[in-house]
Motif scaffolding. Structure first.
Motif, PDB file in Angstrom:
ATOM      1  N   UNK A   1       1.097  -1.675  -0.061  1.00 22.63           N
ATOM      2  CA  UNK A   1       0.140   0.315  -0.142  1.00 22.63           C
ATOM      3  C   UNK A   1       0.637   1.418  -0.011  1.00 22.63           C
ATOM      4  N   UNK A   2       2.551   1.331   0.947  1.00 22.67           N
ATOM      5  CA  UNK A   2       2.412   2.542   1.080  1.00 22.67           C
ATOM      6  C   UNK A   2       3.724   2.990  -0.518  1.00 22.67           C
ATOM      7  N   UNK A   3       3.420   1.961  -1.536  1.00 20.05           N
ATOM      8  CA  UNK A   3       3.910   2.221  -3.036  1.00 20.05           C
ATOM      9  C   UNK A   3       3.346   2.495  -3.821  1.00 20.05           C
ATOM     10  N   UNK A   4       2.288   1.935  -3.359  1.00 16.66           N
ATOM     11  CA  UNK A   4       0.994   2.964  -3.920  1.00 16.66           C
ATOM     12  C   UNK A   4       0.355   1.980  -5.203  1.00 16.66           C
ATOM     13  N   UNK A   5      -0.028   0.772  -4.636  1.00 21.08           N
ATOM     14  CA  UNK A   5      -0.881  -0.294  -5.029  1.00 21.08           C
ATOM     15  C   UNK A   5      -1.536  -0.543  -4.935  1.00 21.08           C
ATOM     16  N   UNK A   6      -3.125  -1.314  -5.289  1.00 21.21           N
ATOM     17  CA  UNK A   6      -4.156  -1.269  -4.936  1.00 21.21           C
ATOM     18  C   UNK A   6      -3.678  -3.284  -4.127  1.00 21.21           C
ATOM     19  N   UNK A   7      -4.266  -3.421  -2.767  1.00 21.36           N
ATOM     20  CA  UNK A   7      -4.317  -5.029  -2.699  1.00 21.36           C
ATOM     21  C   UNK A   7      -5.957  -5.257  -2.254  1.00 21.36           C
ATOM     22  N   UNK A   8      -5.471  -6.873  -1.878  1.00 22.60           N
ATOM     23  CA  UNK A   8      -6.539  -7.609  -1.639  1.00 22.60           C
ATOM     24  C   UNK A   8      -6.472  -8.415   0.195  1.00 22.60           C
ATOM     25  N   UNK A   9      -6.785  -7.797   0.738  1.00 27.29           N
ATOM     26  CA  UNK A   9      -6.090  -9.034   1.643  1.00 27.29           C
ATOM     27  C   UNK A   9      -6.216 -10.201   2.655  1.00 27.29           C
ATOM     28  N   UNK A  10      -6.541 -11.269   2.617  1.00 29.01           N
ATOM     29  CA  UNK A  10      -7.959 -12.519   2.266  1.00 29.01           C
ATOM     30  C   UNK A  10      -7.129 -13.120   4.101  1.00 29.01           C
ATOM     31  N   UNK A  11      -5.541 -12.544   4.012  1.00 30.76           N
ATOM     32  CA  UNK A  11      -5.717 -12.724   5.975  1.00 30.76           C
ATOM     33  C   UNK A  11      -5.189 -14.433   5.812  1.00 30.76           C
ATOM     34  N   UNK A  12      -5.006 -15.112   6.773  1.00 32.30           N
ATOM     35  CA  UNK A  12      -4.321 -17.018   7.258  1.00 32.30           C
ATOM     36  C   UNK A  12      -5.756 -17.687   6.797  1.00 32.30           C
ATOM     37  N   UNK A  13      -4.976 -19.015   7.105  1.00 32.09           N
ATOM     38  CA  UNK A  13      -5.708 -20.223   6.859  1.00 32.09           C
ATOM     39  C   UNK A  13      -6.441 -20.068   5.323  1.00 32.09           C
ATOM     40  N   UNK A  14      -6.454 -20.276   4.386  1.00 41.37           N
ATOM     41  CA  UNK A  14      -7.198 -19.751   2.890  1.00 41.37           C
ATOM     42  C   UNK A  14      -7.016 -21.100   2.193  1.00 41.37           C
ATOM     43  N   UNK A  15      -7.945 -22.169   1.918  1.00 41.55           N
ATOM     44  CA  UNK A  15      -8.296 -22.895   1.096  1.00 41.55           C
ATOM     45  C   UNK A  15      -8.169 -22.122  -0.126  1.00 41.55           C
TER      46      UNK A  15
ATOM     47  N   UNK B   1      13.838 -13.994  -0.632  1.00 38.71           N
ATOM     48  CA  UNK B   1      14.770 -14.815   0.908  1.00 38.71           C
ATOM     49  C   UNK B   1      14.036 -14.105   2.275  1.00 38.71           C
ATOM     50  N   UNK B   2      13.429 -12.350   1.612  1.00 46.99           N
ATOM     51  CA  UNK B   2      13.621 -12.000   3.073  1.00 46.99           C
ATOM     52  C   UNK B   2      11.836 -10.289   2.644  1.00 46.99           C
ATOM     53  N   UNK B   3      11.686  -9.939   3.295  1.00 44.01           N
ATOM     54  CA  UNK B   3      10.668  -8.736   2.915  1.00 44.01           C
ATOM     55  C   UNK B   3      11.048  -7.596   2.468  1.00 44.01           C
ATOM     56  N   UNK B   4      12.660  -7.705   2.644  1.00 46.96           N
ATOM     57  CA  UNK B   4      13.642  -6.484   1.816  1.00 46.96           C
ATOM     58  C   UNK B   4      13.818  -6.699   0.794  1.00 46.96           C
ATOM     59  N   UNK B   5      13.783  -7.519   0.506  1.00 47.30           N
ATOM     60  CA  UNK B   5      14.267  -8.205  -1.075  1.00 47.30           C
ATOM     61  C   UNK B   5      12.967  -8.099  -2.139  1.00 47.30           C
ATOM     62  N   UNK B   6      12.116  -8.285  -1.118  1.00 51.02           N
ATOM     63  CA  UNK B   6      10.603  -8.634  -2.050  1.00 51.02           C
ATOM     64  C   UNK B   6      10.563  -7.253  -1.894  1.00 51.02           C
ATOM     65  N   UNK B   7       9.976  -6.136  -1.467  1.00 52.20           N
ATOM     66  CA  UNK B   7       9.867  -4.895  -1.521  1.00 52.20           C
ATOM     67  C   UNK B   7      11.032  -3.953  -1.764  1.00 52.20           C
ATOM     68  N   UNK B   8      12.370  -4.648  -2.246  1.00 53.80           N
ATOM     69  CA  UNK B   8      12.943  -3.872  -3.492  1.00 53.80           C
ATOM     70  C   UNK B   8      12.210  -3.583  -5.092  1.00 53.80           C
ATOM     71  N   UNK B   9      11.363  -5.189  -5.333  1.00 50.17           N
ATOM     72  CA  UNK B   9      11.100  -6.088  -6.737  1.00 50.17           C
ATOM     73  C   UNK B   9       9.403  -4.658  -6.842  1.00 50.17           C
ATOM     74  N   UNK B  10       9.241  -4.265  -5.616  1.00 53.30           N
ATOM     75  CA  UNK B  10       8.111  -3.270  -6.189  1.00 53.30           C
ATOM     76  C   UNK B  10       8.711  -2.341  -6.493  1.00 53.30           C
TER      77      UNK B  10
END
Length: 298
Positions: free
Chosen positions: A205-219, A289-298
């Motif tokens: 969200x901070x990077x300006x994208x739209x997001x849908x959060x479904x949460x945990x334990x999702x079939x 490998x980590x959260x910051x690696x993914x965030x850099x992809x944003x």
């Protein structure tokens, strides 16, 4: 609180401070920095004050003070020197220790006071990367070594989730500025370790994208609904305990072949993904490998 654990073994002190038990014993014998109590069978044990003092000594030691010098200081002087370090904005280690003390004593006020002090000097992402991630890594080790109880882990995790939610809510009121991609965040069935995914929601969200959060334990079947409503979807998930490493290939095969749209991508993190051979992954699947690696992809 008389029902909170206030007696610690030397192994507890080692796990909480990072100082090896044999080093603690040397410091006791040679420098008299701690005075352990003893059971009738002569086994060392320590109270809360000893734990707090050791954490403060550890902080000074990590900032270059020799134990021989620290041992000559009274408690008030040690506390004052720790305060000086904190005032110079070197608050990370102290904050982790303060959060650990808050966890040990179910002390919500200490957690909030420490967090508010951090936030007065740092942005929320800085607090998360510099303090929360190291804290959660330590908590995992403390739980594995039986230094803390599941109740203590749940207590501190709930407070961390609360802070992530508060900061995420502020971003949810801001219209997305990027419409080239939609992120759908979820955890698979049996997966409940949600803090990392919650923080990624905040970052997306901070990077300006739209997001849908479904949460945990999702079939897996629930993800099929997404293709009815959105194009250009990237699914983001953590595989920490589920699916099992040996089941991931079958899980992804079903997800890519039957559940999600043919142009959708899948971004994965988590302990169970580390054994995957990236060169053998399907083209639409990326492992980070980590959260910051993914965030850099944003």
């Amino acid at each position: 609180m008389n029902n909170v654990k206030s007696i610690f073994s030397i192994k507890d002190l080692e796990n909480l401070s990072g100082i090896k038990a044999h080093t603690i014993r040397i410091w006791e014998k040679r420098y008299n920095v701690l005075e352990p109590m003893r059971t009738d069978t002569n086994i060392r044990y320590y109270n809360t004050e000893a734990l707090q003092k050791l954490l403060n000594i550890t902080m000074l030691h990590n900032h270059g003070y020799k134990i021989s010098k620290i041992s000559k200081l009274d408690d008030a002087k040690i506390n004052g020197m720790v305060g000086e370090i904190i005032s110079k904005k070197s608050v990370g280690i102290h904050a982790v220790n303060a959060f650990k003390m808050a966890m040990m004593h179910f002390d919500q006020t200490l957690f909030i006071d420490t967090y508010d002090r951090l936030l007065s000097e740092k942005s929320f992402p800085e607090v998360f990367y510099e303090v929360i991630i190291p804290l959660m890594e330590e908590i995992g080790l403390l739980w594995q070594t039986n230094t803390i109880t599941p109740a203590q882990e749940h207590f501190i995790s709930a407070l961390v989730r609360q802070k992530i939610l508060t900061n995420t809510e502020k971003l949810q009121s801001i219209p997305p500025r990027r419409d080239d991609r939609l992120f759908v965040l979820y955890l698979p069935e049996g997966e409940i370790h949600e803090i990392g995914l919650m923080y990624l929601h905040h970052e997306i969200l901070r990077h300006g994208f739209k997001a849908v959060y479904l949460g945990a334990n999702v079939p897996l079947s629930c993800l099929a609904d997404i293709r009815k409503y959105f194009d250009n979807v990237t699914f983001v998930s953590y595989f920490t305990v589920k699916p099992l490493t040996e089941d991931i290939d079958a899980y992804l095969s079903k997800m890519l072949g039957e559940i999600i749209a043919p142009d959708a991508e899948v971004w994965l993190l988590g302990r169970n993904t580390m054994a995957l051979e990236k060169e053998k992954l399907p083209p639409r699947v990326s492992v980070f490998g980590s959260i910051d690696h993914l965030v850099k992809e944003l």
